[in-house]
Write a protein that holds these residues in place. Structure first.
Motif, PDB file in Angstrom:
ATOM      1  N   TYR A   1       0.827  -1.198   0.000  1.00 45.52           N
ATOM      2  CA  TYR A   1       0.000   0.000   0.000  1.00 45.52           C
ATOM      3  C   TYR A   1       0.866   1.254   0.000  1.00 45.52           C
ATOM      4  O   TYR A   1       1.772   1.390   0.810  1.00 45.52           O
ATOM      5  N   ARG A   2       0.573   2.154  -0.923  1.00 43.56           N
ATOM      6  CA  ARG A   2       1.283   3.431  -0.985  1.00 43.56           C
ATOM      7  C   ARG A   2       0.281   4.540  -1.220  1.00 43.56           C
ATOM      8  O   ARG A   2      -0.598   4.399  -2.065  1.00 43.56           O
ATOM      9  N   VAL A   3       0.439   5.623  -0.494  1.00 46.68           N
ATOM     10  CA  VAL A   3      -0.499   6.736  -0.662  1.00 46.68           C
ATOM     11  C   VAL A   3      -0.282   7.362  -2.033  1.00 46.68           C
ATOM     12  O   VAL A   3      -1.210   7.556  -2.800  1.00 46.68           O
TER      13      VAL A   3
ATOM     14  N   GLY B   1      12.297   5.095  -4.143  1.00 48.80           N
ATOM     15  CA  GLY B   1      12.730   3.708  -4.017  1.00 48.80           C
ATOM     16  C   GLY B   1      11.855   2.867  -3.108  1.00 48.80           C
ATOM     17  O   GLY B   1      12.278   1.836  -2.605  1.00 48.80           O
ATOM     18  N   GLY B   2      10.622   3.292  -2.887  1.00 49.44           N
ATOM     19  CA  GLY B   2       9.723   2.552  -1.997  1.00 49.44           C
ATOM     20  C   GLY B   2       9.111   1.326  -2.652  1.00 49.44           C
ATOM     21  O   GLY B   2       8.930   1.285  -3.863  1.00 49.44           O
ATOM     22  N   THR B   3       8.814   0.324  -1.838  1.00 50.25           N
ATOM     23  CA  THR B   3       8.177  -0.884  -2.364  1.00 50.25           C
ATOM     24  C   THR B   3       6.769  -1.054  -1.792  1.00 50.25           C
ATOM     25  O   THR B   3       6.031  -1.927  -2.231  1.00 50.25           O
ATOM     26  N   GLY B   4       6.415  -0.257  -0.802  1.00 48.63           N
ATOM     27  CA  GLY B   4       5.107  -0.413  -0.162  1.00 48.63           C
ATOM     28  C   GLY B   4       5.098  -1.551   0.843  1.00 48.63           C
ATOM     29  O   GLY B   4       4.043  -1.922   1.365  1.00 48.63           O
ATOM     30  N   LEU B   5       6.273  -2.116   1.107  1.00 48.69           N
ATOM     31  CA  LEU B   5       6.339  -3.249   2.049  1.00 48.69           C
ATOM     32  C   LEU B   5       6.927  -2.850   3.406  1.00 48.69           C
ATOM     33  O   LEU B   5       6.774  -3.570   4.389  1.00 48.69           O
ATOM     34  N   GLY B   6       7.574  -1.692   3.436  1.00 52.53           N
ATOM     35  CA  GLY B   6       8.301  -1.285   4.645  1.00 52.53           C
ATOM     36  C   GLY B   6       7.464  -1.321   5.912  1.00 52.53           C
ATOM     37  O   GLY B   6       7.856  -1.933   6.913  1.00 52.53           O
ATOM     38  N   LEU B   7       6.309  -0.674   5.877  1.00 50.50           N
ATOM     39  CA  LEU B   7       5.508  -0.589   7.099  1.00 50.50           C
ATOM     40  C   LEU B   7       4.888  -1.925   7.489  1.00 50.50           C
ATOM     41  O   LEU B   7       4.677  -2.181   8.676  1.00 50.50           O
TER      42      LEU B   7
ATOM     43  N   THR C   1       3.502  11.112  13.252  1.00 52.32           N
ATOM     44  CA  THR C   1       4.202  10.554  14.403  1.00 52.32           C
ATOM     45  C   THR C   1       3.825   9.087  14.545  1.00 52.32           C
ATOM     46  O   THR C   1       2.644   8.754  14.679  1.00 52.32           O
ATOM     47  N   PHE C   2       4.829   8.227  14.470  1.00 54.95           N
ATOM     48  CA  PHE C   2       4.627   6.798  14.718  1.00 54.95           C
ATOM     49  C   PHE C   2       5.158   6.491  16.109  1.00 54.95           C
ATOM     50  O   PHE C   2       6.283   6.856  16.438  1.00 54.95           O
ATOM     51  N   THR C   3       4.349   5.838  16.932  1.00 60.34           N
ATOM     52  CA  THR C   3       4.811   5.469  18.273  1.00 60.34           C
ATOM     53  C   THR C   3       4.804   3.953  18.417  1.00 60.34           C
ATOM     54  O   THR C   3       3.794   3.297  18.180  1.00 60.34           O
TER      55      THR C   3
HETATM   56  P1  ADP Z   1       7.122   2.669   0.856  1.00 57.08           P
HETATM   57  O1  ADP Z   1       8.109   1.648   0.418  1.00 57.08           O
HETATM   58  O2  ADP Z   1       6.244   3.160  -0.248  1.00 57.08           O
HETATM   59  O3  ADP Z   1       7.741   3.768   1.652  1.00 57.08           O
HETATM   60  P2  ADP Z   1       5.853   1.782   3.342  1.00 57.08           P
HETATM   61  O4  ADP Z   1       5.123   0.519   3.624  1.00 57.08           O
HETATM   62  O5  ADP Z   1       7.078   2.047   4.123  1.00 57.08           O
HETATM   63  O6  ADP Z   1       6.128   1.817   1.785  1.00 57.08           O
HETATM   64  O7  ADP Z   1       4.833   2.983   3.547  1.00 57.08           O
HETATM   65  C1  ADP Z   1       3.553   2.928   2.933  1.00 57.08           C
HETATM   66  C2  ADP Z   1       3.082   4.307   2.528  1.00 57.08           C
HETATM   67  O8  ADP Z   1       2.769   5.074   3.700  1.00 57.08           O
HETATM   68  C3  ADP Z   1       4.119   5.130   1.792  1.00 57.08           C
HETATM   69  O9  ADP Z   1       4.097   4.873   0.407  1.00 57.08           O
HETATM   70  C4  ADP Z   1       3.696   6.552   2.112  1.00 57.08           C
HETATM   71  O10 ADP Z   1       2.673   6.945   1.216  1.00 57.08           O
HETATM   72  C5  ADP Z   1       3.090   6.446   3.490  1.00 57.08           C
HETATM   73  N1  ADP Z   1       4.024   6.862   4.564  1.00 57.08           N
HETATM   74  C6  ADP Z   1       4.796   6.056   5.345  1.00 57.08           C
HETATM   75  N2  ADP Z   1       5.489   6.766   6.247  1.00 57.08           N
HETATM   76  C7  ADP Z   1       5.158   8.066   6.058  1.00 57.08           C
HETATM   77  C8  ADP Z   1       5.529   9.301   6.688  1.00 57.08           C
HETATM   78  N3  ADP Z   1       6.397   9.338   7.709  1.00 57.08           N
HETATM   79  N4  ADP Z   1       4.964  10.433   6.216  1.00 57.08           N
HETATM   80  C9  ADP Z   1       4.083  10.402   5.185  1.00 57.08           C
HETATM   81  N5  ADP Z   1       3.691   9.280   4.556  1.00 57.08           N
HETATM   82  C10 ADP Z   1       4.215   8.127   4.977  1.00 57.08           C
END
Ligand code: ADP
Length: 230
Positions: free
Chosen positions: A177-179, A188-194, A219-221
């Motif tokens: 998922y990516r916004v 360089g995002g894959t949408g898998l990080g979070l 803010t992520f806690t």
């Molecule tokens: P990506 O590889 O696209 O960064 P993530 O899974 O890490 O994928 O994040 C998913 C989506 O959440 C990102 O594509 C972005 O749109 C949004 N996002 C994550 N962290 C932030 C942040 N700190 N500020 C704004 N948007 C964020």
């Protein structure tokens, strides 16, 4: 479950095919041209190389996810100095932050040692801080705060970035998922990080919370027990 799995497989195929398709187009167009100037060759080869990097990154992230899906039994728990762990991550990310002129601030409220899987937790926190830098504004800041009480430690990653609109907030931990696909791709995002981050935190019996406002930052806690009980 089946529907989720199907969706996942279809997403994986799509994501893996995209760089391959670009490589094919680049290679084919080079081959179809006669007398290609060397600069053009170089330019196309650079693009091909970038697409290969991207493909590798997706594969690496996927492997991390698959490994984590297997079992929490694979956690390699040891006593870790969390201050040192966070500082190490910030040190690694400083060059990227500098490139985007983003100030990285570390605030340690107290010394913390906890039972964690150092490699996995590093990856989880790294993703949060890297995102905070990536989705920031020019001359912005990222503040990482470490605190603890008698039961948990808390890592807060706050940024002055673009923020996440309310309607997307519940989705961003989903795989792929990516916004903003274009921005994520650019950085360089894959949408898998979070989703990797969330998995790691859940494996540690912890929790992650997001508060964000579009245009104002996020803010992520993270909250993780000091003592791991299997
Ligand atoms: P990506 O590889 O696209 O960064 P993530 O899974 O890490 O994928 O994040 C998913 C989506 O959440 C990102 O594509 C972005 O749109 C949004 N996002 C994550 N962290 C932030 C942040 N700190 N500020 C704004 N948007 C964020």
């Amino acid at each position: 479950m089946d529907q989720t799995r199907e969706e996942f497989v279809s997403n994986v195929s799509h994501e893996l095919k995209t760089p391959i398709t670009s490589i094919r187009v680049l290679a084919d167009s080079l081959m179809s041209m006669e007398e290609v100037p060397v600069e053009l060759y170089r330019e196309f080869m650079t693009d091909i190389s970038d697409e290969i990097d991207r493909e590798s990154k997706i594969i690496d992230d996927l492997l991390s996810l698959v490994k984590m899906d297997k079992a929490a039994a694979e956690l390699n728990i040891a006593q870790v100095d969390i201050n040192a762990l966070v500082q190490q991550i910030l040190k690694r990310l400083r060059p990227i932050a500098k490139k985007r002129n983003v100030e990285l601030i570390y605030e340690s409220i107290r010394e913390v040692t906890a039972d964690v899987d150092e490699v996995k937790l590093s990856l989880a926190i790294n993703n949060l801080v890297e995102n905070a830098v990536k989705y920031n504004i020019e001359n912005g800041w990222v503040r990482v705060t470490l605190d603890a009480d008698h039961k948990f430690f808390y890592i807060k990653v706050a940024d002055s970035g673009i923020g996440i609109p309310e309607e997307y907030q519940e989705h961003i931990f989903e795989r792929f998922y990516r916004v903003d696909k274009a921005r994520s791709r650019e950085t360089g995002g894959t949408g898998l990080g979070l989703s990797i981050t969330r998995n790691v935190i859940l494996m540690h019996h912890g929790a992650i919370r997001l508060s964000s406002k579009e245009g104002e930052g996020s803010t992520f806690t993270v909250r993780i027990p000091l003592n791991y009980i299997s």
